[in-house]
Design a protein around this motif. Sequence first.
Motif, mmCIF file in Angstrom:
data_model
loop_
_atom_site.group_PDB
_atom_site.id
_atom_site.type_symbol
_atom_site.label_atom_id
_atom_site.label_comp_id
_atom_site.label_asym_id
_atom_site.label_seq_id
_atom_site.Cartn_x
_atom_site.Cartn_y
_atom_site.Cartn_z
ATOM 1 N N LEU A 1 0.889 -1.175 0.032
ATOM 2 C CA LEU A 1 0.019 -0.106 -0.120
ATOM 3 C C LEU A 1 0.808 1.273 -0.127
ATOM 4 C CD1 LEU A 1 -2.870 -1.139 2.708
ATOM 5 C CD2 LEU A 1 -2.821 -0.910 0.011
ATOM 6 N N THR A 2 2.055 1.266 0.682
ATOM 7 C CA THR A 2 2.818 2.330 0.858
ATOM 8 C C THR A 2 3.616 2.651 -0.524
ATOM 9 O OG1 THR A 2 3.557 1.922 3.029
ATOM 10 C CG2 THR A 2 4.853 3.339 1.672
ATOM 11 N N ALA B 1 0.954 4.115 -3.163
ATOM 12 C CA ALA B 1 0.802 5.598 -2.827
ATOM 13 C C ALA B 1 1.976 6.259 -3.506
ATOM 14 C CB ALA B 1 0.691 5.666 -1.268
ATOM 15 N N CYS C 1 3.477 -2.307 -8.283
ATOM 16 C CA CYS C 1 3.939 -0.806 -8.200
ATOM 17 C C CYS C 1 5.151 -0.496 -8.652
ATOM 18 C CB CYS C 1 3.807 -0.666 -6.441
ATOM 19 S SG CYS C 1 2.273 -1.171 -5.777
ATOM 20 N N GLY D 1 1.866 8.852 -6.559
ATOM 21 C CA GLY D 1 2.371 10.167 -6.189
ATOM 22 C C GLY D 1 3.301 10.588 -7.451
#
Length: 258
Positions: A165-166, A169, A224, A173
Amino acid sequence: MPRLEEHCWRRSCTSRVESKNYSRENWVASKAEEMMSIITSVLSNVYGSLYSVQTANLIRRGLVLFTVGVFLALVLNLLQVQRNVTLFPEEVMATLFSSAWWIPPCCGTAAAVVGLLYPCIDSHLGEPHKFKREWASVMRCIAVFVGINHASAKLDFANNVQLSLTLAALSLGLWWTFDRSRSGFGLGIGTAFLATVITQLLVYNGVYQYTYPDFLYVRSWLPCIFFSGGVTVGNIGRQLAMFSLDLALNSTYVYKTG
């Protein structure tokens, strides 16, 4: 008799005037045809020159993107191996930067394809990317991408879900800071999906493996990394395309004025 002579004289004058007008029309038509021929020749020469320059620029852009992909693959994969995130068989550990030999060429090819695809999609959609179009922004984007990959290996969380999740994000960003285009977001998602599927197949066939896999055979944060990598390479490709376009226009101008 005087009337007959006057009539003949008038017909002679009229014929001369008509002949003169006809010759003038022919002259104008010939000049117009000559000008059209010159314009067509000039345009064909410009098009041929521009096409050859664009082809050469396309090859150069592909080579630059391939080199960038190879370099990033070597550096980032070295980080993953050192942190024991990625494990390779012992026989390949003695190669350059402790990486399997096939990873840099594959990543370089993927970088070339993605980097060339981004400006093509922008052109096809008719919405050229104009957000933060300068090399300083591209270099910052590369630094943030390396930082995200570094965080995936260095940060310790209670579980992989929090880490994923980090990183998700951070990847969003990165897209919002350096891209903000729908095409960039869509291509980033597509790149992440396709690269994750290929990685799953490689791990499934025993080519290499991940420690503590929690997303089938890989780590859950891997999409990610692929997403942020796709956005980063896309920005590099866009900047190279803009630079190549300026170079092509300048080359064509020099060719015409020379």
